[in-house]
Design a protein around this motif. Structure first.
Motif, PDB file in Angstrom:
ATOM      1  N   ASP A 191      -8.456  -2.909   4.671  1.00  0.00           N
ATOM      2  CA  ASP A 191      -8.449  -1.481   4.018  1.00  0.00           C
ATOM      3  C   ASP A 191      -9.355  -1.149   3.052  1.00  0.00           C
ATOM      4  OD1 ASP A 191      -5.626  -0.038   4.753  1.00  0.00           O
ATOM      5  OD2 ASP A 191      -5.073  -2.599   4.483  1.00  0.00           O
ATOM      6  N   TRP A 217       0.835  -1.163   0.014  1.00  0.00           N
ATOM      7  CA  TRP A 217       0.205  -0.046  -0.051  1.00  0.00           C
ATOM      8  C   TRP A 217       0.805   1.273  -0.039  1.00  0.00           C
ATOM      9  CZ3 TRP A 217      -4.345  -0.354  -2.058  1.00  0.00           C
ATOM     10  CH2 TRP A 217      -5.239  -1.251  -1.502  1.00  0.00           C
ATOM     11  N   ASP A 275      -7.544  -7.326   2.163  1.00  0.00           N
ATOM     12  CA  ASP A 275      -7.816  -5.965   1.986  1.00  0.00           C
ATOM     13  C   ASP A 275      -9.291  -5.450   2.051  1.00  0.00           C
ATOM     14  OD1 ASP A 275      -5.046  -5.506   1.659  1.00  0.00           O
ATOM     15  OD2 ASP A 275      -5.226  -5.681  -0.373  1.00  0.00           O
ATOM     16  N   ARG A 292      -8.801   1.938   0.814  1.00  0.00           N
ATOM     17  CA  ARG A 292      -8.159   1.943  -0.325  1.00  0.00           C
ATOM     18  C   ARG A 292      -8.604   0.939  -1.495  1.00  0.00           C
ATOM     19  NH1 ARG A 292      -3.469   1.796   3.496  1.00  0.00           N
ATOM     20  NH2 ARG A 292      -2.348   3.600   3.362  1.00  0.00           N
TER      21      ARG A 292
END
Length: 357
Positions: free
Chosen positions: A159, A101, A155, A162
């Motif tokens: 996240d 990232w 992810d 993102r």
């Protein structure tokens, strides 16, 4: 020519559920002659001349995966970010481009930028057939191209912001391409691949799909439809649990309804008539390892399941990219039998003294 290809309007009728004289046959992007042996190339060129497909599909020029600072037509312009640089051991294909990232956050926000690039290089002149612009990867494939499959699955939980940024980047790229298609390159559809299915189910739950990917697909389909384009989705594996959302998002065509991963009869019983099926001849077992008779019998099964009697919205192709391990005789048997079983001799064939495939 032993068959007459669909006109553009006939293909549109097929996709949108109006009666046609037979199911469509549109191989699309799945057979690359230049990647096959010379003998197969010659025989398939002859086959294509006898049985011209009902659609032309053309690749949009793809941005490079990695570039360097200042490169505009790439997905990552961070200096020396390509993990292939200096790699000393092999990794799985789904991890080979994985970046952190920290690297992702350094990518120039508006990349890839198609300004100044001929996205349609090599496209032939319009010959009256239906035309599709193939955009390659969608947002799910894009994240694991950035992060690798293992990271990407985590992810979604760790996240999400993102992940959404990747979806936003992909959406912007798709819309810019659609705008160029609509502005002057005559096409009837866009298509792309996003492999949400494994052999026995999807990569994520319907709930997670609804959160991260349904909104993207809905926005994309609405945008493409507003510009007069159909949207075709390739999704390998068992995506049965996601089909309701594919249809609600507005996809017009779905490929491949993968044999040995999905039950074709169950799919048709539940979803027949709600979306066009770009039904793929099996490439895991039948085409590479079966006999010509096995191939013909599978054609009968596919036609009887997806087209006859009086079913519409049916297009036939292969289930994925055809490799050189498939006997050319099996490819010929597949394409010839689709026409022979659904149409018989056409006026063009009769005029030429032909008796069918």
């Amino acid at each position: 020519m032993k068959t007459v290809p669909f006109t553009r309007q006939e293909m549109i009728d097929c996709i949108e559920g109006r009666p046609t004289r037979r199911p469509a046959v549109a191989i699309g992007t799945w057979i690359h002659l230049d990647q096959l042996s010379e003998d197969k190339q010659r025989r398939l060129e002859k086959l294509y001349a006898d049985y011209p497909f009902d659609m032309e599909a053309f690749y949009i020029k793809k941005p490079a995966t990695f570039g360097q600072p200042g490169d505009r037509f790439c997905w990552c312009d961070v200096k020396d970010a390509d993990p292939h640089i200096g790699r000393t051991k092999s990794v799985g294909v789904d991890e080979e481009n994985a970046i952190s990232w920290e690297v992702y956050d350094q990518i120039t926000p508006e990349l890839p930028d198609p300004a100044g690039v001929d996205l349609f290089e090599g496209w032939p002149e319009d010959d009256g057939r239906y035309r599709m612009a193939w955009l390659s990867y969608g947002p799910w494939s894009r994240i694991w191209e950035y992060r690798g499959m293992t990271n990407s699955l985590m992810d979604l939980y760790t996240d999400p912001a993102r992940v959404q940024s990747i979806n936003d980047r992909t959406m912007r790229w798709f819309k810019e391409v659609i705008d160029q298609v609509a502005a002057g390159h005559r096409a009837d559809a866009i298509g792309f691949g996003d492999d949400h299915g494994m052999q026995k189910g999807p990569f994520m739950s319907p709930k997670m799909f609804r959160k991260f990917y349904f909104p993207f697909y809905k926005e994309l389909c609405d945008y493409a439809h507003s510009r007069g384009l159909h949207v075709w989705l390739h999704c390998c594996g068992d995506a049965m649990k996601l089909l309701d959302q594919f249809i609600l998002a507005g996809f017009d065509v779905l490929h491949p309804i993968q044999k040995y991963a999905m039950d074709e009869t169950a799919v048709m019983e539940k979803y027949g008539g709600k979306i066009a099926f770009w039904s793929g001849m099996d490439l895991q077992q039948i085409l590479p390892f079966g006999s010509q008779e096995d191939v013909r019998q599978e054609v009968h099964h596919l036609v009887d399941t997806f087209y006859a009697p009086q079913k519409t919205r049916t297009i036939f192709t292969v289930s994925n990219r055809l490799e050189d391990n498939v006997p050319v005789e099996n490819i010929e048997a597949f394409i010839q039998e689709v026409y022979a079983y659904t149409e018989g001799p056409t006026p063009a064939a009769a005029d030429a003294g032909c008796t069918g495939a």
